[in-house]
Scaffold this active site. Sequence first.
Site, PDB file in Angstrom:
ATOM      1  CB  CYS A  66      -1.142  -0.013   1.213  1.00 47.00           C
ATOM      2  SG  CYS A  66      -0.117  -0.028   2.617  1.00 47.00           S
ATOM      3  CB  CYS A 113      -1.522  -2.180   9.368  1.00 37.03           C
ATOM      4  SG  CYS A 113      -2.359  -1.408   7.777  1.00 37.03           S
TER       5      CYS A 113
END
Lengths: 383, 123
Positions: free
Chosen positions: B35, B104
Amino acid sequence: MSKEKVYFDYAATTPTERDVIEKATPFLGERFGNPSSLHSFGQESLFALDKARKSVADFLGAMEREIIFTPSATQANNIAILGVLKECKSSHVITTSIEHKAVLEPLKKSGVNVTHLPAYKEGVVRVEDVRESLKDNTQLVSIGYANSEIGTIQPIQEIGEMIREENKKRREKIIFHTDAVQAVNYFPCKVNDLGVDLLTLSGHKIYGPKGAGALYIKEKNKVFPIFYGATQERGFCPGTENIFAIAGLGFAIEMLSKNNSEKTRRLRDKIIDVLLEEVPGSKLNGSREKRLPNNINVTFKGVEGESLMIALDREGIAVSTGSACASGSLAPSYVLLALGLAHEEAHGSLRISLGRFTTEKEVDYLLEKLPPIINRLRKISGK
Amino acid sequence: MSYYTQKTMDRFLNPKHFGEMKDANGIGKVGNPRCGDQMTVYIKVEGEKIKEASFQTLGCAAAIATSDVICEMAIGKNTKEALAITEKEMIKKLEELPAVKVHCSSLAIEGLKKAIDDYQKRK
Protein backbone atom coordinates in the site's frame (compact mmCIF):
# COMPACT_ATOMS: atom_id res chain seq x y z
CA MET A 1 -20.58 25.29 14.61
CA SER A 2 -20.97 22.17 16.68
CA LYS A 3 -20.08 18.77 15.38
CA GLU A 4 -22.54 17.62 12.79
CA LYS A 5 -22.82 15.40 9.76
CA VAL A 6 -21.45 17.09 6.69
CA TYR A 7 -21.49 15.30 3.35
CA PHE A 8 -18.76 16.02 0.80
CA ASP A 9 -18.96 12.83 -1.23
CA TYR A 10 -21.57 13.67 -3.86
CA ALA A 11 -19.45 11.97 -6.52
CA ALA A 12 -19.97 8.66 -4.71
CA THR A 13 -23.70 9.11 -4.41
CA THR A 14 -26.16 11.94 -3.89
CA PRO A 15 -28.85 12.17 -1.25
CA THR A 16 -32.23 11.39 -2.76
CA GLU A 17 -34.26 14.54 -3.31
CA ARG A 18 -37.27 14.67 -0.98
CA ASP A 19 -39.64 15.42 -3.80
CA VAL A 20 -38.33 12.41 -5.74
CA ILE A 21 -38.86 10.11 -2.77
CA GLU A 22 -42.40 11.36 -2.34
CA LYS A 23 -43.33 10.86 -5.97
CA ALA A 24 -41.62 7.46 -6.34
CA THR A 25 -42.59 5.86 -3.02
CA PRO A 26 -46.05 4.66 -4.17
CA PHE A 27 -44.19 2.20 -6.43
CA LEU A 28 -42.83 0.51 -3.34
CA GLY A 29 -46.34 0.29 -1.95
CA GLU A 30 -49.78 0.23 -3.48
CA ARG A 31 -48.57 0.65 -7.07
CA PHE A 32 -46.71 -2.60 -7.20
CA GLY A 33 -47.88 -3.99 -10.54
CA ASN A 34 -45.57 -5.65 -13.03
CA PRO A 35 -45.41 -3.38 -16.09
CA SER A 36 -45.56 -6.43 -18.35
CA SER A 37 -49.05 -7.30 -17.03
CA LEU A 38 -52.02 -6.22 -19.09
CA HIS A 39 -54.34 -5.55 -16.15
CA SER A 40 -54.73 -2.17 -14.50
CA PHE A 41 -52.10 -2.88 -11.82
CA GLY A 42 -49.52 -3.56 -14.50
CA GLN A 43 -50.59 -0.73 -16.75
CA GLU A 44 -50.15 1.76 -13.94
CA SER A 45 -46.53 0.70 -13.60
CA LEU A 46 -46.07 0.70 -17.35
CA PHE A 47 -47.34 4.26 -17.43
CA ALA A 48 -44.72 5.26 -14.84
CA LEU A 49 -42.01 3.48 -16.81
CA ASP A 50 -43.01 5.26 -20.02
CA LYS A 51 -43.15 8.58 -18.25
CA ALA A 52 -39.64 8.14 -16.87
CA ARG A 53 -38.44 7.14 -20.33
CA LYS A 54 -39.90 10.31 -21.77
CA SER A 55 -38.18 12.43 -19.10
CA VAL A 56 -34.79 10.89 -19.87
CA ALA A 57 -35.37 11.14 -23.63
CA ASP A 58 -36.33 14.81 -23.31
CA PHE A 59 -33.26 15.54 -21.24
CA LEU A 60 -31.01 13.91 -23.83
CA GLY A 61 -32.89 15.21 -26.87
CA ALA A 62 -33.49 11.62 -27.90
CA MET A 63 -36.44 9.46 -28.84
CA GLU A 64 -38.13 7.41 -26.15
CA ARG A 65 -37.37 4.14 -27.91
CA GLU A 66 -33.68 5.01 -27.77
CA ILE A 67 -33.62 4.86 -23.96
CA ILE A 68 -33.26 1.66 -22.00
CA PHE A 69 -33.26 1.39 -18.25
CA THR A 70 -30.73 -0.73 -16.40
CA PRO A 71 -30.13 -1.50 -12.71
CA SER A 72 -26.98 0.66 -12.67
CA ALA A 73 -24.63 2.69 -14.82
CA THR A 74 -22.03 -0.07 -14.52
CA GLN A 75 -24.45 -2.47 -16.11
CA ALA A 76 -25.36 0.10 -18.78
CA ASN A 77 -21.66 0.40 -19.68
CA ASN A 78 -21.37 -3.37 -19.91
CA ILE A 79 -24.43 -3.59 -22.16
CA ALA A 80 -23.07 -0.81 -24.36
CA ILE A 81 -19.53 -2.11 -24.73
CA LEU A 82 -20.05 -5.84 -24.81
CA GLY A 83 -23.15 -5.33 -26.96
CA VAL A 84 -21.24 -3.40 -29.62
CA LEU A 85 -18.30 -5.79 -29.63
CA LYS A 86 -20.28 -9.00 -29.39
CA GLU A 87 -20.28 -10.01 -33.04
CA CYS A 88 -16.74 -8.95 -33.75
CA LYS A 89 -13.66 -10.06 -31.87
CA SER A 90 -10.97 -8.68 -34.14
CA SER A 91 -11.91 -5.03 -33.87
CA HIS A 92 -10.18 -2.06 -32.27
CA VAL A 93 -11.45 0.19 -29.51
CA ILE A 94 -10.20 3.54 -28.25
CA THR A 95 -10.64 4.59 -24.64
CA THR A 96 -8.61 6.52 -22.06
CA SER A 97 -6.24 5.56 -19.29
CA ILE A 98 -8.46 7.36 -16.74
CA GLU A 99 -11.71 5.65 -17.66
CA HIS A 100 -13.96 4.10 -15.00
CA LYS A 101 -13.43 0.39 -14.37
CA ALA A 102 -16.98 -0.20 -15.61
CA VAL A 103 -15.59 0.65 -19.05
CA LEU A 104 -12.05 -0.69 -18.76
CA GLU A 105 -12.95 -4.11 -17.39
CA PRO A 106 -15.58 -5.09 -19.98
CA LEU A 107 -13.13 -3.96 -22.67
CA LYS A 108 -10.45 -6.16 -21.16
CA LYS A 109 -12.81 -9.12 -20.99
CA SER A 110 -13.97 -8.65 -24.57
CA GLY A 111 -10.49 -9.49 -25.80
CA VAL A 112 -10.39 -6.80 -28.49
CA ASN A 113 -7.40 -4.60 -29.23
CA VAL A 114 -7.70 -1.51 -27.01
CA THR A 115 -5.84 1.80 -27.24
CA HIS A 116 -5.72 3.65 -23.90
CA LEU A 117 -5.22 7.32 -24.66
CA PRO A 118 -3.15 9.41 -22.26
CA ALA A 119 -4.91 12.12 -20.26
CA TYR A 120 -1.66 13.98 -19.58
CA LYS A 121 -0.93 15.95 -16.43
CA GLU A 122 -4.18 17.88 -16.66
CA GLY A 123 -6.36 14.79 -16.91
CA VAL A 124 -7.78 15.82 -20.30
CA VAL A 125 -7.53 13.77 -23.49
CA ARG A 126 -6.70 15.40 -26.82
CA VAL A 127 -8.96 15.22 -29.84
CA GLU A 128 -5.95 14.80 -32.13
CA ASP A 129 -4.84 11.77 -30.12
CA VAL A 130 -8.23 10.18 -30.76
CA ARG A 131 -7.97 10.99 -34.46
CA GLU A 132 -4.43 9.65 -34.75
CA SER A 133 -5.36 6.43 -32.97
CA LEU A 134 -8.18 5.57 -35.35
CA LYS A 135 -7.59 2.40 -37.34
CA ASP A 136 -9.47 0.87 -40.23
CA ASN A 137 -11.05 -1.61 -37.85
CA THR A 138 -11.87 0.86 -35.04
CA GLN A 139 -15.37 -0.06 -34.04
CA LEU A 140 -15.91 1.82 -30.80
CA VAL A 141 -14.62 4.91 -29.01
CA SER A 142 -15.57 5.08 -25.33
CA ILE A 143 -14.60 8.21 -23.43
CA GLY A 144 -16.18 9.42 -20.22
CA TYR A 145 -17.65 12.92 -20.22
CA ALA A 146 -16.32 13.87 -16.77
CA ASN A 147 -14.00 11.87 -14.54
CA SER A 148 -15.42 10.74 -11.22
CA GLU A 149 -12.15 11.01 -9.28
CA ILE A 150 -10.47 14.13 -10.57
CA GLY A 151 -13.51 15.81 -12.12
CA THR A 152 -11.84 16.67 -15.40
CA ILE A 153 -14.05 17.22 -18.43
CA GLN A 154 -13.29 15.67 -21.80
CA PRO A 155 -13.92 17.40 -25.14
CA ILE A 156 -16.79 15.05 -26.01
CA GLN A 157 -18.44 17.39 -28.50
CA GLU A 158 -15.20 17.91 -30.45
CA ILE A 159 -14.48 14.20 -30.47
CA GLY A 160 -18.05 13.53 -31.58
CA GLU A 161 -17.68 16.01 -34.44
CA MET A 162 -14.39 14.48 -35.53
CA ILE A 163 -15.89 10.97 -35.51
CA ARG A 164 -18.89 12.19 -37.48
CA GLU A 165 -16.55 13.52 -40.18
CA GLU A 166 -14.49 10.34 -40.14
CA ASN A 167 -17.63 8.22 -40.43
CA LYS A 168 -18.54 9.91 -43.72
CA LYS A 169 -15.56 8.08 -45.21
CA ARG A 170 -16.37 4.71 -43.68
CA ARG A 171 -18.72 1.92 -44.56
CA GLU A 172 -18.49 0.42 -41.08
CA LYS A 173 -19.25 3.35 -38.81
CA ILE A 174 -17.36 4.02 -35.60
CA ILE A 175 -19.66 3.97 -32.59
CA PHE A 176 -19.06 6.68 -29.97
CA HIS A 177 -19.97 5.96 -26.34
CA THR A 178 -19.70 8.30 -23.41
CA ASP A 179 -20.20 7.54 -19.74
CA ALA A 180 -21.86 10.77 -18.64
CA VAL A 181 -22.65 9.70 -15.07
CA GLN A 182 -20.77 12.59 -13.43
CA ALA A 183 -21.52 15.15 -16.14
CA VAL A 184 -25.32 15.13 -16.36
CA ASN A 185 -25.69 17.22 -13.21
CA TYR A 186 -23.82 20.14 -14.71
CA PHE A 187 -23.50 19.97 -18.49
CA PRO A 188 -25.78 19.92 -21.47
CA CYS A 189 -26.21 16.36 -22.66
CA LYS A 190 -28.17 16.62 -25.89
CA VAL A 191 -26.93 13.56 -27.71
CA ASN A 192 -27.01 15.16 -31.14
CA ASP A 193 -24.91 18.10 -29.98
CA LEU A 194 -22.43 15.72 -28.38
CA GLY A 195 -22.40 13.46 -31.41
CA VAL A 196 -22.62 10.29 -29.35
CA ASP A 197 -24.28 7.02 -30.28
CA LEU A 198 -24.37 5.64 -26.76
CA LEU A 199 -24.59 7.48 -23.44
CA THR A 200 -24.69 6.15 -19.90
CA LEU A 201 -26.21 7.85 -16.89
CA SER A 202 -27.10 6.92 -13.33
CA GLY A 203 -30.07 7.78 -11.11
CA HIS A 204 -28.33 7.91 -7.75
CA LYS A 205 -25.74 10.46 -8.91
CA ILE A 206 -28.49 12.93 -9.79
CA TYR A 207 -30.48 12.86 -6.54
CA GLY A 208 -32.55 9.85 -7.54
CA PRO A 209 -32.68 6.48 -5.76
CA LYS A 210 -30.04 3.78 -6.17
CA GLY A 211 -30.99 0.91 -8.45
CA ALA A 212 -31.51 2.54 -11.83
CA GLY A 213 -29.29 3.66 -14.67
CA ALA A 214 -30.08 4.46 -18.25
CA LEU A 215 -28.44 3.85 -21.58
CA TYR A 216 -29.14 5.84 -24.70
CA ILE A 217 -28.74 3.70 -27.81
CA LYS A 218 -29.00 5.69 -30.99
CA GLU A 219 -31.39 4.15 -33.47
CA LYS A 220 -29.93 1.94 -36.16
CA ASN A 221 -26.76 1.29 -34.22
CA LYS A 222 -25.54 -2.25 -34.14
CA VAL A 223 -25.73 -3.22 -30.49
CA PHE A 224 -26.48 -6.82 -29.59
CA PRO A 225 -28.10 -7.99 -26.36
CA ILE A 226 -25.77 -9.67 -23.90
CA PHE A 227 -28.44 -10.93 -21.49
CA TYR A 228 -31.27 -13.33 -22.28
CA GLY A 229 -34.48 -14.66 -20.89
CA ALA A 230 -37.08 -11.93 -21.27
CA THR A 231 -38.02 -9.00 -23.45
CA GLN A 232 -37.94 -6.00 -21.13
CA GLU A 233 -36.07 -2.93 -22.32
CA ARG A 234 -36.11 -4.19 -25.89
CA GLY A 235 -34.30 -7.28 -24.72
CA PHE A 236 -31.21 -5.34 -23.61
CA CYS A 237 -32.05 -5.55 -19.95
CA PRO A 238 -34.36 -8.51 -19.50
CA GLY A 239 -35.96 -8.91 -16.09
CA THR A 240 -38.75 -7.17 -14.22
CA GLU A 241 -37.99 -3.49 -13.91
CA ASN A 242 -37.27 -1.68 -10.64
CA ILE A 243 -40.13 0.76 -11.13
CA PHE A 244 -39.44 2.68 -7.93
CA ALA A 245 -35.85 3.43 -8.91
CA ILE A 246 -36.65 4.07 -12.57
CA ALA A 247 -39.56 6.40 -11.77
CA GLY A 248 -37.24 8.13 -9.29
CA LEU A 249 -34.59 8.56 -11.97
CA GLY A 250 -37.22 10.12 -14.21
CA PHE A 251 -38.34 12.60 -11.53
CA ALA A 252 -34.73 13.38 -10.65
CA ILE A 253 -33.72 14.14 -14.22
CA GLU A 254 -36.72 16.45 -14.63
CA MET A 255 -35.40 18.52 -11.74
CA LEU A 256 -31.91 18.90 -13.19
CA SER A 257 -32.63 21.78 -15.52
CA LYS A 258 -33.68 23.87 -12.54
CA ASN A 259 -30.36 23.29 -10.88
CA ASN A 260 -28.04 26.24 -10.72
CA SER A 261 -24.40 25.21 -10.49
CA GLU A 262 -23.00 28.71 -9.90
CA LYS A 263 -23.16 28.38 -6.12
CA THR A 264 -21.47 24.99 -6.25
CA ARG A 265 -18.72 26.36 -8.47
CA ARG A 266 -18.12 29.29 -6.13
CA LEU A 267 -17.90 27.02 -3.08
CA ARG A 268 -15.56 24.67 -4.95
CA ASP A 269 -13.28 27.59 -5.81
CA LYS A 270 -13.31 28.77 -2.23
CA ILE A 271 -12.19 25.36 -0.98
CA ILE A 272 -9.44 25.09 -3.61
CA ASP A 273 -8.16 28.62 -2.95
CA VAL A 274 -8.12 28.27 0.83
CA LEU A 275 -6.51 24.83 0.87
CA LEU A 276 -3.79 25.67 -1.64
CA GLU A 277 -3.02 28.87 0.20
CA GLU A 278 -3.25 27.73 3.81
CA VAL A 279 -1.85 24.23 3.61
CA PRO A 280 1.79 24.07 2.54
CA GLY A 281 2.66 21.09 0.36
CA SER A 282 -0.78 20.85 -1.21
CA LYS A 283 -1.65 20.68 -4.89
CA LEU A 284 -4.73 20.30 -7.02
CA ASN A 285 -4.93 17.17 -9.16
CA GLY A 286 -6.31 17.63 -12.66
CA SER A 287 -7.09 20.75 -14.66
CA ARG A 288 -8.55 23.60 -12.66
CA GLU A 289 -10.44 25.04 -15.62
CA LYS A 290 -11.72 21.91 -17.36
CA ARG A 291 -13.30 20.59 -14.23
CA LEU A 292 -16.69 19.69 -12.78
CA PRO A 293 -18.11 22.53 -10.67
CA ASN A 294 -18.36 20.15 -7.71
CA ASN A 295 -15.01 18.34 -7.71
CA ILE A 296 -11.88 19.01 -5.69
CA ASN A 297 -9.05 16.49 -5.72
CA VAL A 298 -6.02 17.57 -3.71
CA THR A 299 -2.79 15.91 -2.67
CA PHE A 300 -1.25 16.79 0.70
CA LYS A 301 2.40 15.90 1.05
CA GLY A 302 3.40 13.89 4.08
CA VAL A 303 -0.03 12.53 4.93
CA GLU A 304 -1.96 9.49 3.82
CA GLY A 305 -5.49 9.85 2.47
CA GLU A 306 -7.26 7.11 4.39
CA SER A 307 -6.10 8.44 7.75
CA LEU A 308 -7.17 11.92 6.66
CA MET A 309 -10.56 10.61 5.62
CA ILE A 310 -11.04 8.69 8.87
CA ALA A 311 -10.02 11.71 10.97
CA LEU A 312 -12.46 13.90 9.05
CA ASP A 313 -15.19 11.30 9.48
CA ARG A 314 -14.62 11.59 13.21
CA GLU A 315 -15.56 15.27 12.85
CA GLY A 316 -18.67 14.29 10.94
CA ILE A 317 -17.19 15.14 7.54
CA ALA A 318 -17.49 12.59 4.72
CA VAL A 319 -14.94 12.68 1.88
CA SER A 320 -13.12 10.16 -0.29
CA THR A 321 -9.50 9.32 -1.20
CA GLY A 322 -7.47 7.68 -3.96
CA SER A 323 -5.03 6.22 -1.45
CA ALA A 324 -4.09 2.56 -1.73
CA CYS A 325 -4.99 2.16 1.95
CA ALA A 326 -8.64 2.91 1.23
CA SER A 327 -9.03 0.47 -1.64
CA GLY A 328 -9.83 -3.19 -1.24
CA SER A 329 -7.03 -4.07 -3.64
CA LEU A 330 -4.43 -1.94 -1.78
CA ALA A 331 -3.55 -0.31 -5.09
CA PRO A 332 -3.49 3.47 -5.39
CA SER A 333 -5.84 5.20 -7.81
CA TYR A 334 -4.79 4.33 -11.38
CA VAL A 335 -6.41 7.58 -12.45
CA LEU A 336 -4.01 9.64 -10.33
CA LEU A 337 -1.05 7.52 -11.45
CA ALA A 338 -2.09 8.08 -15.09
CA LEU A 339 -1.75 11.82 -14.46
CA GLY A 340 1.89 11.18 -13.60
CA LEU A 341 1.53 11.38 -9.83
CA ALA A 342 4.03 9.35 -7.82
CA HIS A 343 2.63 6.56 -5.68
CA GLU A 344 3.28 8.70 -2.60
CA GLU A 345 1.29 11.58 -4.05
CA ALA A 346 -1.70 9.38 -4.83
CA HIS A 347 -1.29 8.08 -1.27
CA GLY A 348 -1.98 11.58 0.07
CA SER A 349 -4.93 12.45 -2.12
CA LEU A 350 -8.36 13.55 -1.00
CA ARG A 351 -11.50 13.98 -3.07
CA ILE A 352 -14.02 16.50 -1.84
CA SER A 353 -17.18 16.59 -3.93
CA LEU A 354 -20.00 19.05 -3.43
CA GLY A 355 -23.61 19.11 -4.49
CA ARG A 356 -27.01 20.68 -4.46
CA PHE A 357 -27.32 20.80 -0.69
CA THR A 358 -23.80 21.98 0.17
CA THR A 359 -23.86 25.20 2.16
CA GLU A 360 -21.28 27.89 2.80
CA LYS A 361 -21.44 26.98 6.49
CA GLU A 362 -20.49 23.39 5.70
CA VAL A 363 -17.61 24.56 3.56
CA ASP A 364 -16.36 26.80 6.38
CA TYR A 365 -16.62 23.88 8.81
CA LEU A 366 -14.52 21.70 6.48
CA LEU A 367 -11.94 24.47 6.05
CA GLU A 368 -11.76 24.91 9.82
CA LYS A 369 -11.27 21.19 10.55
CA LEU A 370 -9.04 20.01 7.72
CA PRO A 371 -5.78 22.00 8.13
CA PRO A 372 -5.25 21.06 11.82
CA ILE A 373 -5.82 17.38 11.00
CA ILE A 374 -3.18 17.57 8.26
CA ASN A 375 -0.76 19.19 10.71
CA ARG A 376 -1.39 16.54 13.32
CA LEU A 377 -0.88 13.69 10.85
CA ARG A 378 2.29 15.33 9.57
CA LYS A 379 3.63 15.35 13.10
CA ILE A 380 2.95 11.63 13.31
CA SER A 381 4.56 10.92 9.93
CA GLY A 382 7.48 13.24 10.62
CA LYS A 383 7.24 14.46 7.04
CA MET B 1 -21.39 2.20 12.67
CA SER B 2 -17.73 2.62 12.01
CA TYR B 3 -15.04 0.90 10.05
CA TYR B 4 -12.59 0.73 12.94
CA THR B 5 -13.12 -0.26 16.57
CA GLN B 6 -13.16 2.42 19.26
CA LYS B 7 -9.79 1.15 20.49
CA THR B 8 -8.24 1.56 17.04
CA MET B 9 -9.74 5.04 16.76
CA ASP B 10 -8.38 6.05 20.18
CA ARG B 11 -4.88 4.91 19.19
CA PHE B 12 -5.13 6.63 15.83
CA LEU B 13 -6.44 9.92 17.21
CA ASN B 14 -4.25 9.98 20.33
CA PRO B 15 -1.18 7.86 19.78
CA LYS B 16 1.10 7.97 22.83
CA HIS B 17 4.37 6.85 21.31
CA PHE B 18 4.90 8.87 18.14
CA GLY B 19 7.85 11.09 17.38
CA GLU B 20 11.48 10.92 16.45
CA MET B 21 13.84 9.68 19.19
CA LYS B 22 17.13 11.57 19.08
CA ASP B 23 19.04 9.22 21.36
CA ALA B 24 17.71 5.94 19.97
CA ASN B 25 20.24 3.13 19.73
CA GLY B 26 18.17 1.12 17.28
CA ILE B 27 16.23 2.42 14.27
CA GLY B 28 14.09 0.37 11.87
CA LYS B 29 12.75 1.84 8.66
CA VAL B 30 10.20 -0.17 6.75
CA GLY B 31 7.88 0.40 3.83
CA ASN B 32 4.84 -1.56 2.88
CA PRO B 33 5.32 -2.68 -0.70
CA ARG B 34 1.59 -3.25 -1.07
CA CYS B 35 0.00 0.00 0.00
CA GLY B 36 2.99 2.34 0.21
CA ASP B 37 2.86 3.05 3.95
CA GLN B 38 6.16 4.07 5.55
CA MET B 39 7.16 3.50 9.14
CA THR B 40 10.19 4.17 11.31
CA VAL B 41 10.56 2.52 14.71
CA TYR B 42 12.99 3.97 17.28
CA ILE B 43 14.10 2.04 20.34
CA LYS B 44 16.38 2.79 23.26
CA VAL B 45 17.80 -0.40 24.70
CA GLU B 46 19.64 -0.56 28.01
CA GLY B 47 21.04 -3.89 29.18
CA GLU B 48 19.02 -5.79 26.55
CA LYS B 49 15.80 -4.22 27.86
CA ILE B 50 13.78 -1.86 25.63
CA LYS B 51 13.42 1.25 27.81
CA GLU B 52 11.75 3.45 25.22
CA ALA B 53 10.11 3.00 21.84
CA SER B 54 8.56 5.45 19.42
CA PHE B 55 7.42 5.63 15.80
CA GLN B 56 6.89 7.85 12.82
CA THR B 57 4.33 6.53 10.38
CA LEU B 58 3.01 7.79 7.10
CA GLY B 59 0.01 5.56 6.63
CA CYS B 60 -3.60 4.79 7.28
CA ALA B 61 -5.39 4.89 10.62
CA ALA B 62 -4.67 1.18 11.13
CA ALA B 63 -0.98 1.69 10.40
CA ILE B 64 -0.78 4.49 12.97
CA ALA B 65 -2.74 2.52 15.56
CA THR B 66 -0.64 -0.63 15.12
CA SER B 67 2.54 1.45 15.25
CA ASP B 68 1.41 2.75 18.62
CA VAL B 69 0.55 -0.76 19.81
CA ILE B 70 3.92 -2.24 18.85
CA CYS B 71 5.78 0.52 20.72
CA GLU B 72 3.63 0.07 23.80
CA MET B 73 4.12 -3.69 23.72
CA ALA B 74 7.88 -3.44 23.17
CA ILE B 75 8.55 -1.12 26.09
CA GLY B 76 9.72 -3.07 29.13
CA LYS B 77 10.46 -6.24 27.19
CA ASN B 78 13.94 -7.55 26.49
CA THR B 79 14.85 -7.80 22.82
CA LYS B 80 14.17 -11.52 22.64
CA GLU B 81 10.69 -11.13 24.11
CA ALA B 82 9.98 -8.18 21.84
CA LEU B 83 10.87 -10.23 18.78
CA ALA B 84 8.22 -12.76 19.81
CA ILE B 85 5.32 -10.28 19.63
CA THR B 86 2.69 -11.65 17.24
CA GLU B 87 0.12 -10.07 14.97
CA LYS B 88 -2.57 -11.80 16.95
CA GLU B 89 -1.47 -10.25 20.24
CA MET B 90 -1.34 -6.83 18.62
CA ILE B 91 -4.77 -7.10 17.06
CA LYS B 92 -6.16 -8.22 20.43
CA LYS B 93 -5.19 -4.80 21.81
CA LEU B 94 -7.39 -3.23 19.15
CA GLU B 95 -10.16 -5.84 19.55
CA GLU B 96 -10.11 -6.38 15.81
CA LEU B 97 -8.88 -5.01 12.52
CA PRO B 98 -10.63 -5.11 9.13
CA ALA B 99 -9.22 -8.08 7.17
CA VAL B 100 -7.62 -5.83 4.58
CA LYS B 101 -5.74 -4.01 7.38
CA VAL B 102 -4.10 -6.99 9.03
CA HIS B 103 -0.96 -6.40 6.97
CA CYS B 104 -0.49 -3.11 8.87
CA SER B 105 0.31 -5.08 12.02
CA SER B 106 2.92 -7.14 10.17
CA LEU B 107 4.55 -3.92 9.03
CA ALA B 108 4.83 -2.80 12.65
CA ILE B 109 6.36 -6.14 13.67
CA GLU B 110 8.83 -5.87 10.82
CA GLY B 111 9.69 -2.30 11.87
CA LEU B 112 10.44 -3.34 15.42
CA LYS B 113 12.49 -6.32 14.21
CA LYS B 114 14.58 -4.03 12.02
CA ALA B 115 15.13 -1.63 14.92
CA ILE B 116 16.31 -4.52 17.11
CA ASP B 117 18.59 -5.76 14.28
CA ASP B 118 20.01 -2.27 14.03
CA TYR B 119 20.64 -2.20 17.77
CA GLN B 120 22.37 -5.61 17.64
CA LYS B 121 24.63 -4.40 14.83
CA ARG B 122 25.53 -1.24 16.70
CA LYS B 123 26.46 -3.10 19.88
